[in-house]
Design an enzyme around this catalytic site. Structure first.
Site, PDB file in Angstrom:
ATOM      1  N   ASP A 252       0.858  -1.178   0.000  1.00  0.00           N
ATOM      2  CA  ASP A 252       0.000   0.000   0.000  1.00  0.00           C
ATOM      3  C   ASP A 252       0.898   1.233   0.000  1.00  0.00           C
ATOM      4  O   ASP A 252       1.878   1.292   0.756  1.00  0.00           O
ATOM      5  CB  ASP A 252      -0.867  -0.034   1.272  1.00  0.00           C
ATOM      6  CG  ASP A 252      -1.981   0.994   1.203  1.00  0.00           C
ATOM      7  OD1 ASP A 252      -3.154   0.578   1.276  1.00  0.00           O
ATOM      8  OD2 ASP A 252      -1.691   2.208   1.088  1.00  0.00           O
TER       9      ASP A 252
ATOM     10  N   ASN B  25      -4.817   9.140  -0.183  1.00  0.00           N
ATOM     11  CA  ASN B  25      -4.377   7.992  -0.980  1.00  0.00           C
ATOM     12  C   ASN B  25      -3.668   8.439  -2.255  1.00  0.00           C
ATOM     13  O   ASN B  25      -2.559   7.985  -2.552  1.00  0.00           O
ATOM     14  CB  ASN B  25      -5.577   7.125  -1.343  1.00  0.00           C
ATOM     15  CG  ASN B  25      -5.157   5.877  -2.101  1.00  0.00           C
ATOM     16  OD1 ASN B  25      -4.618   4.949  -1.516  1.00  0.00           O
ATOM     17  ND2 ASN B  25      -5.349   5.885  -3.414  1.00  0.00           N
TER      18      ASN B  25
ATOM     19  N   TYR C 147     -11.204  14.365  -7.077  1.00  0.00           N
ATOM     20  CA  TYR C 147     -10.488  13.322  -7.828  1.00  0.00           C
ATOM     21  C   TYR C 147      -9.610  13.948  -8.916  1.00  0.00           C
ATOM     22  O   TYR C 147      -8.402  13.702  -8.998  1.00  0.00           O
ATOM     23  CB  TYR C 147     -11.493  12.343  -8.457  1.00  0.00           C
ATOM     24  CG  TYR C 147     -10.885  11.472  -9.525  1.00  0.00           C
ATOM     25  CD1 TYR C 147      -9.953  10.497  -9.183  1.00  0.00           C
ATOM     26  CD2 TYR C 147     -11.218  11.639 -10.875  1.00  0.00           C
ATOM     27  CE1 TYR C 147      -9.365   9.707 -10.168  1.00  0.00           C
ATOM     28  CE2 TYR C 147     -10.642  10.861 -11.851  1.00  0.00           C
ATOM     29  CZ  TYR C 147      -9.714   9.887 -11.498  1.00  0.00           C
ATOM     30  OH  TYR C 147      -9.132   9.126 -12.477  1.00  0.00           O
TER      31      TYR C 147
END
Ligand code: UFG
Length: 323
Positions: free
Chosen positions: A51, A92, A141
Site C-alpha cells: 500500500d 491515498n 479526484y
C-alpha cells in the site's frame, strides 16, 4: 529498460497494461493493495501486496527488486465519492504518490509513467480537448491527478525525474481473449452498466440527462479501448528519455450515451431497459480528445476506432466473467 514496477497493477487498466508489457518482453513486478484490484487479474507471479501509505512495504519492494521504471495506476477513482470524502482521495492519491516518489528517489529510480485523466481539464472550453486546454478540475479526484502532474514537473527540475502523465479519456472494453476484463465494485461506468441491464432483467440503465446540447440530447464521451491505453503506456516508457510531460490518450471520436446503448443492443441482440433520470452533477455535455500529441510523441495509434468493436470485447467478457 526491462524491470517495470507496476503500482496498482491488479486494477482494470493496470492489469491490461501488465499483460501488454509482458507480451512485449518486459518483466513486470506488480504491487497492489487489492482494495479495488483483483488478484486474478495479475498475470505474473511477481505480485506484492503493498500500500502506498505503508512506507515500509514500499521500501521493501525497492530493496528486493532492481527497478528500471515505474508505472503508477494506484488511485481511488470514484468522482462522486471524492466530493463526499476528499480526505480519502488527497491522502491515498496525493500522499501515496509522494511516498512512492520518495521511495523511488532514495533508490535512484527516476522514471515514471502516470495514470492521469481528462478530469484534470474540468468543464471543457472547446473540443476536441488538446493538452493546452486550461486545467480547472471540478472535483477532488481530478484535482488530485492535477496536483500529481504538477509535483512531477517540480521533481523534474529539482531531481531530474523523468515523467509522462497519460490523460485518459473513457477507458472501455476488455482483453480480446477474455482472460481479464473490467470488474469494479461498485460499478459506475456506462458500458458495463448497459451490459448489465441487457443481461439482468431486473436492472435498467439510468440515462443521466437527455436534455444536453448534443445531437441526441445525451452526453458525448471518447471511449478508448483498454488495450490501446496499455500500448500507450508501453510506448511512453520508451520515450521517457526524450520527452517529459502530459499526453492525452483518446480516440478523438465522440460517442453519445444513446449510441452506446444502440451498439450494445446490436451486439447482444437484446434490448437494454432504460430509465430517463436527472443529469448527474459535474457531467459536461461533450468530452473528446485531440490525440495528435500521442500520435506524434509516442507514435501511438488506436486500433479500436469503431465503438462496436470496443463494446464487443466488453460483452464477451460480461457473458463469461472470470472475476
Ligand atoms: N452515464 C449514464 N448512466 C450511468 C452511467 C453513466 O447515463 O449509469 C453517463 C454519464 O452521465 C456520462 C457517460 O455515461 O455522460 C459516461 O459516464 P461514466 O461514468 O462511464 O464515465 P465518466 O465520463 O463520468 O468518467 C470517466 C472516468 C473518470 C474520469 C472522467 C473524466 O470514469 O474516472 O471520465 O471526466 F474522471
Amino acid at each position: 529498460m526491462n524491470n517495470i514496477l507496476v503500482v496498482g497493477g491488479a486494477g482494470y487498466i493496470g492489469s491490461h497494461t501488465v499483460k501488454y508489457l509482458m507480451k512485449n518482453g518486459c518483466n513486470c513486478i506488480v504491487a497492489d493493495n487489492l482494495i479495488y484490484g483483483h488478484k486474478e487479474a495479475v498475470l505474473t507471479d511477481n505480485f506484492i501486496l503493498a500500500d502506498l501509505l505503508d512506507i515500509d512495504s514500499l521500501l521493501n519492494i525497492f530493496n528486493n527488486f532492481s527497478i528500471d521504471a515505474v508505472i503508477h495506476f494506484a488511485a481511488f477513482a470514484y468522482v462522486g465519492e471524492s466530493v463526499i470524502n476528499p480526505q480519502k482521495y488527497y491522502n491515498n492519491n496525493v500522499v501515496g504518490t509522494i511516498n512512492l516518489l520518495n521511495a523511488m528517489l532514495s533508490n535512484d529510480v527516476k522514471k515514471i509513467v502516470f495514470s492521469s485523466t481528462c478530469a484534470t481539464y474540468g468543464e471543457p472550453k472547446y473540443t476536441p480537448i488538446d493538452e493546452n486546454h486550461p486545467q480547472n478540475p471540478i472535483n477532488p479526484y481530478g484535482k488530485t491527478k492535477l496536483m500529481i502532474e504538477q509535483i512531477f514537473a517540480d521533481y523534474e527540475k529539482a531531481y531530474g525525474l523523468k515523467h509522462i502523465s497519460l490523460r485518459y479519456f473513457n477507458a472501455a472494453g476488455c482483453s480480446a481473449d477474455g482472460d481479464i476484463g473490467e470488474s469494479h465494485d461498485p460499478e459506475t461506468h456506462l458500458i458495463p452498466l448497459v451490459l448489465k441491464a441487457i443481461k439482468e432483467e431486473s436492472y435498467s440503465l439510468k440515462i443521466f440527462g437527455a436534455d444536453y446540447d448534443t445531437f441526441d440530447g445525451t452526453c458525448i464521451r471518447d471511449y478508448i479501448h483498454v488495450d490501446d491505453l496499455a500500448q500507450a503506456h508501453y510506448l511512453a516508457l520508451k520515450r521517457l528519455d526524450i520527452y517529459n510531460g502530459c499526453i492525452n490518450v483518446g480516440t478523438g471520436i465522440g460517442v453519445s450515451v444513446k449510441e452506446i446503448i444502440h451498439a450494445a443492443e446490436k451486439i447482444s441482440g437484446k434490448t437494454c431497459p432504460i430509465e430517463y433520470c436527472a443529469r448527474r452533477p459535474g457531467d459536461p455535455a461533450k468530452l473528446y480528445a485531440s490525440n495528435d500529441k500521442a500520435k506524434k510523441i509516442l507514435n501511438w495509434e488506436p486500433k479500436y476506432i469503431d465503438i462496436k468493436n470496443i463494446i464487443q470485447t466488453a460483452w464477451d467478457w460480461e457473458i463469461n466473467r472470470k472475476f
